[in-house]
Write an enzyme that holds these catalytic residues in place. Sequence first.
Site, PDB file in Angstrom:
ATOM      1  CE  LYS A   1       5.044   5.266  12.030  1.00 20.12           C
ATOM      2  NZ  LYS A   1       4.007   5.077  11.053  1.00 20.12           N
TER       3      LYS A   1
ATOM      4  CG  ASN B   1       1.890  -1.150  13.354  1.00 16.42           C
ATOM      5  OD1 ASN B   1       2.570  -2.148  13.521  1.00 16.42           O
ATOM      6  ND2 ASN B   1       2.065  -0.345  12.310  1.00 16.42           N
TER       7      ASN B   1
ATOM      8  CB  SER C   1      -0.958   0.003   1.195  1.00 10.16           C
ATOM      9  OG  SER C   1      -0.261  -0.131   2.402  1.00 10.16           O
TER      10      SER C   1
ATOM     11  NE  ARG D   1       7.565 -10.255  -2.590  1.00  5.02           N
ATOM     12  CZ  ARG D   1       7.138 -11.007  -1.591  1.00  5.02           C
ATOM     13  NH1 ARG D   1       7.806 -12.084  -1.239  1.00  5.02           N
ATOM     14  NH2 ARG D   1       6.033 -10.697  -0.927  1.00  5.02           N
TER      15      ARG D   1
ATOM     16  CB  ALA E   1      -0.858   3.987   2.045  1.00  7.86           C
TER      17      ALA E   1
ATOM     18  CD  GLU F   1       7.416  -2.691   8.474  1.00  8.94           C
ATOM     19  OE1 GLU F   1       8.107  -3.511   9.105  1.00  8.94           O
ATOM     20  OE2 GLU F   1       7.744  -2.216   7.388  1.00  8.94           O
TER      21      GLU F   1
END
Length: 331
Positions: A194, A259, A14, A35, A143, A284
């Site tokens: 963050k 997240n 994204s 990919r 995004a 992440e």
Amino acid sequence: MNDSPKFAVIGGGSWATAIAKMLCVNLDEIAWYMRSQSAIDHLKTEKHNPNYLSSVEFDIKKLKLTNDINEAVAYADYLIFAIPSAFLSKELEKLTVDLKGKVIFSAIKGIVPETFLIVGEHFHKNFDIPYDNIGVITGPCHAEEVALERLSYLTIACADPKKAKVVANNLSCHFIKTKISDDIIGTEYAAMLKNIYAIAAGIAHGLGYGDNFQSVIMSNAIREMKKFIRKVHKMKRNINNSAYLGDLLVTGYSVFSRNRMFGNMIGKGYTVQAAQMEMSMVAEGYYAVKSAYKLNQEYKAKTPIIDAVYEVLYEGKEAKKVFKKLTDKLD
């Protein structure tokens, strides 16, 4: 370096899609490495990424699409990496083209798990790229809001302000405002940290804590971030700027924050594996918390929030008990 340098986006998710959208506003052509050949084929016929931000329509004539990372790297002067940090090493193993002379900007919010380095340091130490040729693109910017063309702000950090300006100019448009910074280390660590704090906010929400406690978590998080970054890289910076506090707030509060969503699921009782399987995108912060926790064994900053998230995600401790203890450590 050319007066009008060529750009390549490395990644198919994204954030890579959002960056490609911004660049296409200003440039006649960019290279874009993905990919997935099936995603490339879909883009060529349907003009949008089938898996991420599918509402964004591209002018295909502007895209040099390839599933060969070397083709994209050979084409461009400026490379913007937007691959989840957990998968970066695997992608870089495919490189046969020399990165010397390339300007590398990271839009990755995490630490490379194999080396425990932020992305800029990873490129510097493992590929001998000088810091003058390394930069960071950081938020506050989701995004999904780029796709909707909602006004967003980016901070472009590089030791060489001219290179930061080149990237800033090519990402700026009617819905993106940019500013430049020379704090590549601090902004990149902030972008990684963050995500951990957003997981903490999500866990708290999943456990039933309300908005009042959320504000306490965020208030403590920015002070914890300041202590951690100061230990890693001491320089004069205003932690209340958008690249630090602003990015933390949007990631901690936004409905678009993967997240926070991941943390929310953990707080509601999902296992880590179940939460990861449920989500179509990578959180992440899951990888970042392990790296930050291990790094802090060396730096020894006071980080009760990072410690709490680590205990829940990696030590299998019960979130309810861990956060009950955490509430006594916050102010």
